[in-house]
Design a protein around this motif. Structure first.
Motif, PDB file in Angstrom:
ATOM      1  N   VAL A   1       0.848  -1.192   0.000  1.00  0.00           N
ATOM      2  CA  VAL A   1       0.000   0.000   0.000  1.00  0.00           C
ATOM      3  C   VAL A   1       0.882   1.240   0.000  1.00  0.00           C
ATOM      4  O   VAL A   1       2.097   1.149   0.179  1.00  0.00           O
ATOM      5  CB  VAL A   1      -0.939   0.054   1.230  1.00  0.00           C
ATOM      6  CG1 VAL A   1      -1.885  -1.129   1.247  1.00  0.00           C
ATOM      7  CG2 VAL A   1      -0.164   0.144   2.529  1.00  0.00           C
ATOM      8  N   SER A   2       0.260   2.368  -0.185  1.00  0.00           N
ATOM      9  CA  SER A   2       0.896   3.665   0.047  1.00  0.00           C
ATOM     10  C   SER A   2       0.024   4.419   1.035  1.00  0.00           C
ATOM     11  O   SER A   2      -1.184   4.521   0.850  1.00  0.00           O
ATOM     12  CB  SER A   2       1.012   4.478  -1.244  1.00  0.00           C
ATOM     13  OG  SER A   2       1.982   3.925  -2.089  1.00  0.00           O
ATOM     14  N   THR A   3       0.658   4.927   2.082  1.00  0.00           N
ATOM     15  CA  THR A   3      -0.043   5.759   3.061  1.00  0.00           C
ATOM     16  C   THR A   3       0.522   7.175   2.946  1.00  0.00           C
ATOM     17  O   THR A   3       1.187   7.509   1.971  1.00  0.00           O
ATOM     18  CB  THR A   3       0.114   5.187   4.481  1.00  0.00           C
ATOM     19  OG1 THR A   3       1.496   5.137   4.815  1.00  0.00           O
ATOM     20  CG2 THR A   3      -0.487   3.789   4.584  1.00  0.00           C
ATOM     21  N   ALA A   4       0.286   8.003   3.940  1.00  0.00           N
ATOM     22  CA  ALA A   4       0.626   9.430   3.882  1.00  0.00           C
ATOM     23  C   ALA A   4       2.120   9.696   3.682  1.00  0.00           C
ATOM     24  O   ALA A   4       2.956   9.121   4.369  1.00  0.00           O
ATOM     25  CB  ALA A   4       0.152  10.114   5.155  1.00  0.00           C
ATOM     26  N   ARG A   5       2.386  10.590   2.756  1.00  0.00           N
ATOM     27  CA  ARG A   5       3.769  11.043   2.555  1.00  0.00           C
ATOM     28  C   ARG A   5       4.075  12.145   3.562  1.00  0.00           C
ATOM     29  O   ARG A   5       3.187  12.590   4.315  1.00  0.00           O
ATOM     30  CB  ARG A   5       3.960  11.520   1.128  1.00  0.00           C
ATOM     31  CG  ARG A   5       3.170  12.765   0.770  1.00  0.00           C
ATOM     32  CD  ARG A   5       3.401  13.138  -0.686  1.00  0.00           C
ATOM     33  NE  ARG A   5       2.802  14.384  -1.030  1.00  0.00           N
ATOM     34  CZ  ARG A   5       1.893  14.533  -1.982  1.00  0.00           C
ATOM     35  NH1 ARG A   5       1.471  13.487  -2.674  1.00  0.00           N
ATOM     36  NH2 ARG A   5       1.411  15.730  -2.244  1.00  0.00           N
TER      37      ARG A   5
ATOM     38  N   HIS B   1      -8.563   2.963  -0.938  1.00  0.00           N
ATOM     39  CA  HIS B   1      -9.069   2.988  -2.314  1.00  0.00           C
ATOM     40  C   HIS B   1      -7.999   2.562  -3.309  1.00  0.00           C
ATOM     41  O   HIS B   1      -6.808   2.529  -2.997  1.00  0.00           O
ATOM     42  CB  HIS B   1      -9.623   4.376  -2.681  1.00  0.00           C
ATOM     43  CG  HIS B   1      -8.614   5.473  -2.672  1.00  0.00           C
ATOM     44  ND1 HIS B   1      -7.761   5.717  -3.725  1.00  0.00           N
ATOM     45  CD2 HIS B   1      -8.326   6.406  -1.737  1.00  0.00           C
ATOM     46  CE1 HIS B   1      -6.996   6.766  -3.435  1.00  0.00           C
ATOM     47  NE2 HIS B   1      -7.311   7.198  -2.226  1.00  0.00           N
ATOM     48  N   GLY B   2      -8.441   2.271  -4.499  1.00  0.00           N
ATOM     49  CA  GLY B   2      -7.538   1.858  -5.562  1.00  0.00           C
ATOM     50  C   GLY B   2      -6.775   3.032  -6.149  1.00  0.00           C
ATOM     51  O   GLY B   2      -7.168   4.190  -6.018  1.00  0.00           O
ATOM     52  N   THR B   3      -5.647   2.702  -6.792  1.00  0.00           N
ATOM     53  CA  THR B   3      -4.836   3.709  -7.470  1.00  0.00           C
ATOM     54  C   THR B   3      -4.190   3.090  -8.697  1.00  0.00           C
ATOM     55  O   THR B   3      -3.963   1.879  -8.753  1.00  0.00           O
ATOM     56  CB  THR B   3      -3.735   4.270  -6.547  1.00  0.00           C
ATOM     57  OG1 THR B   3      -3.028   5.313  -7.228  1.00  0.00           O
ATOM     58  CG2 THR B   3      -2.729   3.197  -6.147  1.00  0.00           C
ATOM     59  N   ASN B   4      -3.906   3.938  -9.668  1.00  0.00           N
ATOM     60  CA  ASN B   4      -3.142   3.504 -10.835  1.00  0.00           C
ATOM     61  C   ASN B   4      -1.663   3.814 -10.660  1.00  0.00           C
ATOM     62  O   ASN B   4      -0.846   3.396 -11.471  1.00  0.00           O
ATOM     63  CB  ASN B   4      -3.678   4.165 -12.107  1.00  0.00           C
ATOM     64  CG  ASN B   4      -5.048   3.625 -12.476  1.00  0.00           C
ATOM     65  OD1 ASN B   4      -5.355   2.462 -12.219  1.00  0.00           O
ATOM     66  ND2 ASN B   4      -5.882   4.464 -13.049  1.00  0.00           N
ATOM     67  N   ALA B   5      -1.310   4.540  -9.593  1.00  0.00           N
ATOM     68  CA  ALA B   5       0.093   4.886  -9.321  1.00  0.00           C
ATOM     69  C   ALA B   5       0.769   3.703  -8.625  1.00  0.00           C
ATOM     70  O   ALA B   5       1.269   3.807  -7.508  1.00  0.00           O
ATOM     71  CB  ALA B   5       0.166   6.146  -8.469  1.00  0.00           C
ATOM     72  N   VAL B   6       0.812   2.561  -9.319  1.00  0.00           N
ATOM     73  CA  VAL B   6       1.297   1.332  -8.694  1.00  0.00           C
ATOM     74  C   VAL B   6       2.800   1.343  -8.446  1.00  0.00           C
ATOM     75  O   VAL B   6       3.284   0.612  -7.579  1.00  0.00           O
ATOM     76  CB  VAL B   6       0.885   0.077  -9.504  1.00  0.00           C
ATOM     77  CG1 VAL B   6      -0.625  -0.093  -9.490  1.00  0.00           C
ATOM     78  CG2 VAL B   6       1.406   0.137 -10.920  1.00  0.00           C
TER      79      VAL B   6
ATOM     80  N   ARG C   1      -3.770   3.748  -0.216  1.00  0.00           N
ATOM     81  CA  ARG C   1      -3.911   3.371  -1.626  1.00  0.00           C
ATOM     82  C   ARG C   1      -3.431   1.946  -1.835  1.00  0.00           C
ATOM     83  O   ARG C   1      -2.451   1.525  -1.237  1.00  0.00           O
ATOM     84  CB  ARG C   1      -3.039   4.257  -2.513  1.00  0.00           C
ATOM     85  CG  ARG C   1      -3.336   5.717  -2.496  1.00  0.00           C
ATOM     86  CD  ARG C   1      -2.337   6.361  -3.435  1.00  0.00           C
ATOM     87  NE  ARG C   1      -2.383   7.802  -3.433  1.00  0.00           N
ATOM     88  CZ  ARG C   1      -1.473   8.545  -4.042  1.00  0.00           C
ATOM     89  NH1 ARG C   1      -0.444   7.983  -4.659  1.00  0.00           N
ATOM     90  NH2 ARG C   1      -1.571   9.859  -4.033  1.00  0.00           N
ATOM     91  N   LEU C   2      -4.112   1.230  -2.737  1.00  0.00           N
ATOM     92  CA  LEU C   2      -3.651  -0.080  -3.153  1.00  0.00           C
ATOM     93  C   LEU C   2      -4.024  -0.303  -4.613  1.00  0.00           C
ATOM     94  O   LEU C   2      -4.762   0.507  -5.190  1.00  0.00           O
ATOM     95  CB  LEU C   2      -4.182  -1.195  -2.251  1.00  0.00           C
ATOM     96  CG  LEU C   2      -5.672  -1.456  -2.138  1.00  0.00           C
ATOM     97  CD1 LEU C   2      -5.887  -2.865  -1.597  1.00  0.00           C
ATOM     98  CD2 LEU C   2      -6.308  -0.488  -1.167  1.00  0.00           C
ATOM     99  N   ARG C   3      -3.472  -1.352  -5.203  1.00  0.00           N
ATOM    100  CA  ARG C   3      -3.795  -1.639  -6.608  1.00  0.00           C
ATOM    101  C   ARG C   3      -5.308  -1.689  -6.760  1.00  0.00           C
ATOM    102  O   ARG C   3      -6.012  -2.217  -5.884  1.00  0.00           O
ATOM    103  CB  ARG C   3      -3.199  -2.973  -7.038  1.00  0.00           C
ATOM    104  CG  ARG C   3      -1.699  -3.005  -7.174  1.00  0.00           C
ATOM    105  CD  ARG C   3      -1.233  -4.406  -7.556  1.00  0.00           C
ATOM    106  NE  ARG C   3      -1.853  -4.827  -8.800  1.00  0.00           N
ATOM    107  CZ  ARG C   3      -1.242  -4.797  -9.994  1.00  0.00           C
ATOM    108  NH1 ARG C   3       0.002  -4.411 -10.082  1.00  0.00           N
ATOM    109  NH2 ARG C   3      -1.888  -5.173 -11.084  1.00  0.00           N
ATOM    110  N   THR C   4      -5.802  -1.205  -7.857  1.00  0.00           N
ATOM    111  CA  THR C   4      -7.244  -1.148  -8.066  1.00  0.00           C
ATOM    112  C   THR C   4      -7.881  -2.537  -8.026  1.00  0.00           C
ATOM    113  O   THR C   4      -8.961  -2.704  -7.449  1.00  0.00           O
ATOM    114  CB  THR C   4      -7.577  -0.415  -9.370  1.00  0.00           C
ATOM    115  OG1 THR C   4      -7.035   0.918  -9.276  1.00  0.00           O
ATOM    116  CG2 THR C   4      -9.060  -0.318  -9.610  1.00  0.00           C
TER     117      THR C   4
END
Length: 143
Positions: free
Chosen positions: A52-56, A98-103, A116-119
């Motif tokens: 996943v991606s969490t807060a930067r 939620h999903g993201t395209n920024a994989v 964020r995670l893969r859609t």
């Protein structure tokens, strides 16, 4: 003797009822911010583990235990230029999984606070939450 049998029967019924309700709350999504991973457990058994991606830097992903408060198959962020948020599961105010395209950014902090995670993985989680119900789902965000 009848009292003893009834007492034992009542105690067993209470234990079974308590364990049954524990089984009903069978979906737990644990977000490990340090590892940038999400682990999905259904009835205590790991069924998925995703990056996943969490807060930067400069943003925060809130820690704690939550229940989904609303879900949208597709949501557009009014706060961030109508960015698409497919398979959104909101768990605290404007914070969602939620999903993201920024994989390419998955596995490292990159968001404004959402998880964020893969859609395709977001779609799987969304379907699981729909299946078991938001009231039977826990979202746990840990360091």
């Amino acid at each position: 003797m009848k009292k003893l049998v009834l007492t034992v029967f009542s105690a067993v019924a209470l234990v079974l009822a308590a364990s049954g309700s524990g089984m009903a709350a069978g979906l737990v999504a644990t977000v490990d911010v340090s590892a940038q991973t999400m682990t999905i457990k259904k009835h205590g058994r790991v069924i998925y583990r995703w990056k996943v991606s969490t807060a930067r830097r400069g943003y925060v992903t809130p820690r704690g235990q939550y229940r989904p408060i609303r879900m949208h198959r597709m949501w557009y962020s009014r706060k961030y230029d109508m960015s698409p948020m497919p398979y959104s599961i909101f768990f605290r105010g404007g914070y969602a999984i939620h999903g993201t395209n920024a994989v390419k950014r998955l596995g490292q902090p990159a968001s404004h606070g959402c998880v964020r995670l893969r859609t395709d993985n977001a779609a799987k989680l969304y379907a699981l939450v729909k299946q078991v119900g938001p009231g039977n789902t826990r979202i746990v965000v840990i360091n």
